[in-house]
Design a protein around this motif. Structure first.
Motif, mmCIF file in Angstrom:
data_model
loop_
_atom_site.group_PDB
_atom_site.id
_atom_site.type_symbol
_atom_site.label_atom_id
_atom_site.label_comp_id
_atom_site.label_asym_id
_atom_site.label_seq_id
_atom_site.Cartn_x
_atom_site.Cartn_y
_atom_site.Cartn_z
ATOM 1 N N LEU A 116 21.964 62.346 -46.886
ATOM 2 C CA LEU A 116 23.047 62.788 -45.998
ATOM 3 C C LEU A 116 24.391 62.354 -46.551
ATOM 4 C CD1 LEU A 116 21.609 61.722 -42.498
ATOM 5 C CD2 LEU A 116 21.506 63.990 -43.545
ATOM 6 N N VAL A 117 25.394 63.203 -46.350
ATOM 7 C CA VAL A 117 26.760 62.810 -46.699
ATOM 8 C C VAL A 117 27.629 62.816 -45.445
ATOM 9 C CG1 VAL A 117 26.718 63.549 -49.116
ATOM 10 C CG2 VAL A 117 27.347 65.199 -47.343
ATOM 11 N N ALA A 118 28.654 61.947 -45.482
ATOM 12 C CA ALA A 118 29.691 61.969 -44.446
ATOM 13 C C ALA A 118 30.891 62.669 -45.073
ATOM 14 C CB ALA A 118 30.053 60.549 -44.037
ATOM 15 N N GLU A 119 31.459 63.594 -44.321
ATOM 16 C CA GLU A 119 32.567 64.400 -44.838
ATOM 17 C C GLU A 119 33.746 64.291 -43.873
ATOM 18 O OE1 GLU A 119 31.603 68.596 -47.046
ATOM 19 O OE2 GLU A 119 31.687 68.568 -44.882
ATOM 20 N N GLU A 120 34.934 64.162 -44.448
ATOM 21 C CA GLU A 120 36.139 64.166 -43.615
ATOM 22 C C GLU A 120 37.144 65.084 -44.287
ATOM 23 O OE1 GLU A 120 38.470 60.871 -41.131
ATOM 24 O OE2 GLU A 120 38.412 60.472 -43.256
ATOM 25 N N ASP A 121 37.666 66.028 -43.549
ATOM 26 C CA ASP A 121 38.590 67.018 -44.127
ATOM 27 C C ASP A 121 38.006 67.623 -45.414
ATOM 28 O OD1 ASP A 121 40.289 66.396 -42.056
ATOM 29 O OD2 ASP A 121 41.311 64.840 -43.214
ATOM 30 N N LYS A 122 36.718 67.934 -45.357
ATOM 31 C CA LYS A 122 35.983 68.577 -46.473
ATOM 32 C C LYS A 122 35.826 67.674 -47.698
ATOM 33 C CE LYS A 122 36.400 73.140 -44.879
ATOM 34 N NZ LYS A 122 37.206 74.315 -44.855
ATOM 35 N N LYS A 123 36.136 66.396 -47.569
ATOM 36 C CA LYS A 123 35.955 65.471 -48.694
ATOM 37 C C LYS A 123 34.786 64.539 -48.370
ATOM 38 C CE LYS A 123 38.614 61.631 -50.786
ATOM 39 N NZ LYS A 123 37.827 61.368 -51.914
ATOM 40 N N GLY B 213 33.165 52.489 -39.225
ATOM 41 C CA GLY B 213 31.944 52.899 -38.520
ATOM 42 C C GLY B 213 31.197 54.030 -39.208
ATOM 43 N N ILE B 214 31.632 54.418 -40.399
ATOM 44 C CA ILE B 214 31.005 55.585 -41.046
ATOM 45 C C ILE B 214 29.610 55.227 -41.575
ATOM 46 C CG2 ILE B 214 31.269 57.322 -42.879
ATOM 47 C CD1 ILE B 214 34.392 56.788 -42.433
ATOM 48 N N GLY B 215 29.455 54.014 -42.103
ATOM 49 C CA GLY B 215 28.130 53.569 -42.550
ATOM 50 C C GLY B 215 27.160 53.554 -41.381
ATOM 51 N N THR B 216 27.615 53.003 -40.262
ATOM 52 C CA THR B 216 26.778 52.938 -39.057
ATOM 53 C C THR B 216 26.400 54.344 -38.589
ATOM 54 O OG1 THR B 216 27.941 50.905 -38.460
ATOM 55 C CG2 THR B 216 26.688 51.972 -36.714
ATOM 56 N N LEU B 217 27.359 55.237 -38.677
ATOM 57 C CA LEU B 217 27.123 56.626 -38.254
ATOM 58 C C LEU B 217 26.074 57.302 -39.149
ATOM 59 C CD1 LEU B 217 28.277 58.689 -36.214
ATOM 60 C CD2 LEU B 217 29.981 59.304 -37.925
ATOM 61 N N LEU B 218 26.167 57.082 -40.455
ATOM 62 C CA LEU B 218 25.189 57.674 -41.379
ATOM 63 C C LEU B 218 23.786 57.105 -41.117
ATOM 64 C CD1 LEU B 218 27.093 57.838 -44.788
ATOM 65 C CD2 LEU B 218 25.891 59.743 -43.707
ATOM 66 N N ILE B 219 23.713 55.817 -40.863
ATOM 67 C CA ILE B 219 22.403 55.207 -40.576
ATOM 68 C C ILE B 219 21.822 55.827 -39.308
ATOM 69 C CG2 ILE B 219 21.183 53.082 -39.966
ATOM 70 C CD1 ILE B 219 23.356 51.519 -41.526
ATOM 71 N N LYS B 220 22.647 55.907 -38.263
ATOM 72 C CA LYS B 220 22.171 56.427 -36.977
ATOM 73 C C LYS B 220 21.679 57.873 -37.124
ATOM 74 C CE LYS B 220 23.442 57.153 -32.169
ATOM 75 N NZ LYS B 220 22.707 58.408 -32.145
#
Ligand SMILES: CC(C)(COP(=O)(O)OP(=O)(O)OC[C@H]1O[C@@H](n2cnc3c(N)ncnc32)[C@H](O)[C@@H]1OP(=O)(O)O)[C@@H](O)C(=O)NCCC(=O)NCCS
Length: 192
Positions: A60-67, A104-111
């Protein structure tokens, strides 16, 4: 309050990675883990992407403003010394770009990863990582519960080897040594 940052992260989108993300994913690990360890971890991720014994895999990737700003990978493990099959995975690695850490992005990816694995029938997830970080997301020390890491973990780091059940009764139903995919099961990844 483990997820207190997450509500602020409305612009962050989590999605499965695809082939065209691989270069960005490599950059994230290289930057997050630093000059010495970064290239090794980036190489590990690349190896795991091509390792058939790592399947089923969840990337999974986390993306913000397409980055792309973060990446998490889960790959298959086998719990030995048990006759019953168990659907088990290991979380390795997780990396967030330095400039967006502690939001909180790491936590979000784990969840999100755990939710998706649970929906797919996953029972157990292991991690070798910071014992002050992963317990916030529900991980508990695995050694005392009868799960041996692929290679011995020094006593002073015993709490870094953790597990989490994704369904009630997942822990305790099976025990034994955990064997990772061919690429992750190499001793150099367990030396830290
Ligand atoms: C570790 C990492 C994935 C955490 O992701 P993140 O998005 O920055 O973390 P979150 O925002 O979800 O959580 C922040 C909290 O975790 C804590 N934390 C961050 N890194 C930590 C670490 N290495 N050990 C212990 N706690 C840590 C922060 O202090 C913060 O605590 P607070 O909420 O009490 O202020 C990220 O910092 C990273 O990529 N680090 C470099 C690579 C790495 O070490 N990966 C993990 C390998 S196991």
């Amino acid at each position: 309050m483990p997820y207190r940052h997450i509500r602020k992260e409305k612009r962050v989108k989590i999605r499965k990675s695809n082939e065209s993300d691989k270069i960005e994913i490599e950059k994230i690990h290289t930057r997050a883990f630093g000059k010495e360890k970064g290239p090794v971890i980036a190489g590990l991720v690349n190896g795991l992407f091509h390792d058939p014994t790592a399947e089923p895999r969840l990337s999974l990737v986390a993306e913000e403003d397409k980055k792309i700003i973060g990446h998490i990978l889960f790959t298959k493990v086998v719990v030995t010394q048990t006759r019953e099959p168990v659907s088990a995975q290991i979380l390795a690695p997780l990396a967030i770009l330095p400039e967006v850490q502690n939001r909180g992005i790491g936590t979000l990816l784990i969840k999100e990863g755990l939710d998706r694995l649970r929906q797919a029938g996953g029972e157990l997830v292991f991690v070798l990582g910071h014992p002050n970080y992963y317990p916030r997301s529900g991980f508990i020390p695995a050694g005392a519960l009868g799960y041996e890491a692929p290679y011995p973990i020094p006593m002073e780091h015993a709490n870094a080897w953790m597990v989490q059940e994704l369904c009630p009764g997942g822990i305790g139903r099976v025990k034994g040594r955990v064997v990772c995919s061919d690429v992750l099961n190499q001793p150099e990844h367990w030396r830290e």
